[in-house]
Structure formats: C-alpha cells, structure tokens
Design a protein around this motif. Structure first.
Motif, PDB file in Angstrom:
ATOM      1  N   CYS A 195      92.714  -4.315 -41.836  1.00 60.24           N
ATOM      2  CA  CYS A 195      93.019  -3.977 -40.256  1.00 60.24           C
ATOM      3  C   CYS A 195      92.219  -4.897 -39.277  1.00 60.24           C
ATOM      4  O   CYS A 195      91.494  -5.030 -39.980  1.00 60.24           O
ATOM      5  CB  CYS A 195      92.887  -2.421 -40.216  1.00 60.24           C
ATOM      6  N   TYR A 243      95.180  -1.727 -47.016  1.00 59.95           N
ATOM      7  CA  TYR A 243      95.519  -2.446 -45.776  1.00 59.95           C
ATOM      8  C   TYR A 243      93.991  -3.126 -44.756  1.00 59.95           C
ATOM      9  O   TYR A 243      93.261  -2.481 -44.621  1.00 59.95           O
ATOM     10  CB  TYR A 243      95.754  -2.363 -44.302  1.00 59.95           C
ATOM     11  N   MET A 258      91.051   0.932 -36.030  1.00 59.08           N
ATOM     12  CA  MET A 258      91.784   0.167 -36.900  1.00 59.08           C
ATOM     13  C   MET A 258      92.477   0.839 -37.677  1.00 59.08           C
ATOM     14  O   MET A 258      93.854   0.212 -37.925  1.00 59.08           O
ATOM     15  CB  MET A 258      90.764  -0.029 -38.249  1.00 59.08           C
ATOM     16  N   ALA A 265      97.835  -5.979 -39.217  1.00 57.77           N
ATOM     17  CA  ALA A 265      97.380  -5.809 -40.296  1.00 57.77           C
ATOM     18  C   ALA A 265      97.577  -6.705 -41.676  1.00 57.77           C
ATOM     19  O   ALA A 265      98.769  -7.593 -41.335  1.00 57.77           O
ATOM     20  CB  ALA A 265      97.712  -4.174 -40.940  1.00 57.77           C
ATOM     21  N   ASN A 301      90.022  -6.142 -42.601  1.00 57.10           N
ATOM     22  CA  ASN A 301      90.314  -7.217 -42.973  1.00 57.10           C
ATOM     23  C   ASN A 301      89.036  -8.200 -43.513  1.00 57.10           C
ATOM     24  O   ASN A 301      88.066  -7.825 -42.825  1.00 57.10           O
ATOM     25  CB  ASN A 301      91.143  -7.764 -42.209  1.00 57.10           C
ATOM     26  N   TYR A 360      93.821   2.252 -45.205  1.00 55.76           N
ATOM     27  CA  TYR A 360      93.302   1.484 -44.047  1.00 55.76           C
ATOM     28  C   TYR A 360      91.526   0.619 -44.982  1.00 55.76           C
ATOM     29  O   TYR A 360      90.948   1.727 -44.192  1.00 55.76           O
ATOM     30  CB  TYR A 360      93.169   2.322 -43.130  1.00 55.76           C
TER      31      TYR A 360
END
Length: 285
Positions: free
Chosen positions: A173, A171, A40, A245, A139, A136
């Motif tokens: 990912c 973000y 990711m 993302a 999601n 990161y």
C-alpha cells in the motif's frame, strides 16, 4: 503471546480474551510506524468497521522513538516519544473499532536488519493466531527504508507458513510514494469513500506528527480524493475517495518468485507504456 521485545504490547479495545479477540481477525495490517496503518490500510479498517463477522487487527513494528518532533513535543526525549506514539496508536485502535493492536516496539535499525529474524518470528506467531484473509503492508517501491524492511519481514513470515495458513491476499500500500504511476490494469484500486469523518478522525489522532509539522491529516485525504479523480482519464469518477495498492499475492503463492523481478515487471510495463505513447504522439524530428 510471547513477543521478543520486553515492552511489546497487545491492546484489545473491547477487552475480549486474547485468543478470541485475535481469532476473529479477517483483515490484518503490518506497518512500520504509528499512523502508517491509518494511512495505508484504510480499506481494511472501513471494510470491517461495524461488521459483526469481519474484524481488523493492526501491527506496528517500530517503537516510534525516532519520530520527528516540534512544538509542544519539541523537547520530548526518545522515551517520551515512544510512549506518546503508543498512546496515539491505541486511541486509533479504539476509535476504529479494531479487534486488536500490536505494538512490537522494535528500534528501526532492527527492522531494517535482514539478518534479524526476531521480528519475523513475532509476525509468524501473530499470523498463526489471527489467520487473516487479507494482509496489508508497505509497497515495494516505497522510499522509506524501514517500510521496505517491514515488507521484507512480512513476506518472509508468510512464506514460512504452510500454504493452508497463508492469507488469501497480500497488498502493498501507499505511504512514502504513491502508486499512481502504475498502469491502471496493474494497480489495485480500492474504493474508500465510506466514513470520511472516521478517516479524518483517525489521522487527526496522531497529533505528535501533525503538530510537529507533517500535515498528514490534509495530505492523506487529498491523496485519496486525487486518486479517485485521476484514476480514469476518459470516465467519470467511480468513487469519491480511492486508495491504490500493488497486488503482492503471487509472491505468497509461489515462494520461488523473486520480489525484485516481480516489482520490475510493473516498472517495465509502465516504461513500455510511456515509450509507446511518446513514439505514437510525440514530436517528430
């Protein structure tokens, strides 16, 4: 650094002293499982690879004991799998030239428990030591429960920091559900065309998963190439490989912004787009 789990580890590939190694971090990934980072957060790995003033640090929250296994690993105990998965993640950190790699060693059930704040406290300490510009994580439309647990704990940890100590970008990912469904103007399209050989090598290091019947090495590179090709329907490819993302930054800029409402805004815009196209070009009664 004092972490809650007795077998938690911090691996620094170049053996730099801990404070200095962590302080150089510019990009940080917080993931549920070993190999999630390389799936990711490849954008952060590539952005920092070989750069003297940009460094990548990884955080894996679960211990890997519940990983599926087959073949040579089929008879491994949970404890043996925990050790194998940790070694694989350290190999990736070495090959990817990471600043540092944390293995927090939590059972998945603790990561998914909303009332367990020990992982949040670990993340706060890591964020304070690293002060990354970009984070990161998973999601919020991912279909893996542990991934959502990690996202929730990451968001909670960042929101507990003073605004001046928070990352510039957060973000969400792709792992267990891609983000191709988002409108082009809503998704963050990350060009990850560089170092294709490094990307392939990093995924291949997680042999316990690939040999166990999950061809992540083929699937991940295929997803990145498909993302690049199918990103724009009326233009030539802008990249050879692309990762998508969801921009979660507004959620760490406004603590009153509700995660569910924020995510459903993306979903509703997608639904409106589908409805509009069907109404304009679909069949007539």
């Amino acid at each position: 650094m004092n972490l809650h789990q007795p077998h938690a580890q911090l691996y620094i590939p170049d053996d730099l002293p801990e404070p200095e190694a962590l302080a150089r971090t510019t990009h940080l990934a917080i993931a549920a499982h070993q190999d999630d980072i390389e799936i990711m957060a490849i954008h952060g790995i590539l952005e920092t690879y070989g750069q003297p003033d940009a460094w990548f640090t990884g955080v894996v929250m679960t211990n890997g004991a519940g990983s599926p296994r087959a073949g040579v690993y089929g008879a491994y105990t949970d404890e043996q799998m925990r050790q194998v998965r940790a070694r694989e993640q350290k190999k990736a950190a070495f090959v990817g030239d990471y600043a540092a790699q944390f293995l927090l060693d939590y059972p998945s059930v603790q990561v998914k428990d909303p009332d367990n704040l020990a992982p949040v406290e670990d993340l706060i300490a890591i964020l304070q030591a690293t002060r990354p510009e970009i984070v990161y994580t998973h999601n919020p439309t991912d279909k893996h429960d542990s991934h959502i647990g990690v996202l929730a704990k990451t968001l909670t940890a960042i929101r507990r920091l003073p605004p001046s100590q928070r990352p510039r970008k957060l973000y969400g990912c792709e792992v267990w559900r891609d983000l191709d469904w988002m409108l082009d103007e809503d998704k963050v399209a990350l060009d990850v065309s560089r170092y294709e050989n490094l990307q392939t090598a990093l995924i291949a290091l997680f042999d316990s998963q690939i040999s166990g019947g999950k061809r992540y090495d083929l699937a991940i590179m295929g997803r990145r190439r498909a993302n690049a090709t199918f990103y724009a329907s009326h233009a030539t490819d802008m990249a050879e490989l692309m990762a998508f993302a969801m921009d979660l930054t507004p959620l760490i800029e406004d603590d009153d912004l509700d995660l569910i409402d924020y995510v459903m805004g993306y979903v509703e815009r997608f639904a409106q787009d589908v409805r509009g196209r069907l109404q304009a070009y679909g069949p007539r009664a």
